[in-house]
Design a protein around this motif. Sequence first.
Motif, mmCIF file in Angstrom:
data_model
loop_
_atom_site.group_PDB
_atom_site.id
_atom_site.type_symbol
_atom_site.label_atom_id
_atom_site.label_comp_id
_atom_site.label_asym_id
_atom_site.label_seq_id
_atom_site.Cartn_x
_atom_site.Cartn_y
_atom_site.Cartn_z
ATOM 1 N N GLU A 189 0.838 -1.202 0.000
ATOM 2 C CA GLU A 189 0.000 0.000 0.000
ATOM 3 C C GLU A 189 0.873 1.252 0.000
ATOM 4 N N GLY A 190 1.895 1.270 0.839
ATOM 5 C CA GLY A 190 2.780 2.429 0.890
ATOM 6 C C GLY A 190 3.588 2.601 -0.381
ATOM 7 N N GLY A 191 3.814 1.498 -1.098
ATOM 8 C CA GLY A 191 4.583 1.553 -2.335
ATOM 9 C C GLY A 191 3.961 2.417 -3.407
ATOM 10 N N ALA A 192 2.680 2.761 -3.248
ATOM 11 C CA ALA A 192 2.038 3.675 -4.192
ATOM 12 C C ALA A 192 2.730 5.036 -4.215
ATOM 13 N N LEU A 193 3.534 5.299 -3.200
ATOM 14 C CA LEU A 193 4.300 6.547 -3.167
ATOM 15 C C LEU A 193 5.191 6.670 -4.407
#
Length: 313
Positions: free
Chosen positions: A246-250
């Motif tokens: 989810e955080g990788g969407a950064l």
Amino acid sequence: MSETSTTDYALLGAPTEYLTPLERPGLAEAQAWCRDLATAHYENFHVATFFLPRKVRPHFESIYAYCRVADDLGDEASSAVIATRLLDTWGAMLEECYDAPERSMHPVFVALRETIAVCDPPRQLFLDLLHGFRMDRYKREYESWEELLEYSRYSANPVGRLALWVCGYREESLAELSDKVCTGLRLANFWQDVVDDAERGRRYIPSESMLRFGVEEGQIEGRVFTPEFRAMMQDLVARTRAMLLEGGALRLHVDRELKVVLDLALKGGEAILNGIMRQDFDVLRGSPMVSKARTAGLLVEALAGKLRVGMAT
């Protein structure tokens, strides 16, 4: 590095190399001190900064030096009382760096002042990190997943937020994605270091997870691996992997150079989780170390990304 004073009572009890010098170092000397610290303590950090634009590298190194010294002040002190005093002193030196920078003498704060002047990072992020380091001395086990997230809010997430800030990203939505990456990386390290942490009297596996899966308190210390322990670790790894994803969407919202560094961090976290999975989630037999070949492969991938960025600009 400058000669240090053995009568520096402000940091009495700190490692000798962290004492304040007798004379205020110049900016170049202070930045070199921070760079040397980053290289000596964590080679991968120094490698990662290579993939960043040259103009921001000193800022990353000054932030790292602030964190490294604070972590050591909290972790290596002979007692929790001394650790708290040292961290309080470090916090006072931070406040002085913001409010009366001409009085700062320590190389970390001479270098960090330049970062503050150029990038204007929020003071509270540095103070939050100190709160996290204090928690390390007083809180030895965690009851719930939410408690772990709260701990990471102070001990890990400010670093990612500071990195974004230095690179010019101020949006809260991006900071929240960064929080997921930083928390996920912190949790991945917890899961691989279960035995090492137990030997230091710390347990980051939440009590609620142990209760839910029927894992006994003494299994970690006794290294008793059971199907119940495996199921618990499977759950914790899956939740952590989902957080990193989810955080990788950064990656979709930052420039290509920062994306290279972010990719390196995310793949490093994935490598830890994959290592746990490869040994059937039995972290009680030791940390699932990422192989040198895998580490080299990650760096080669990052270097290739760096070259692609250079060719495109």
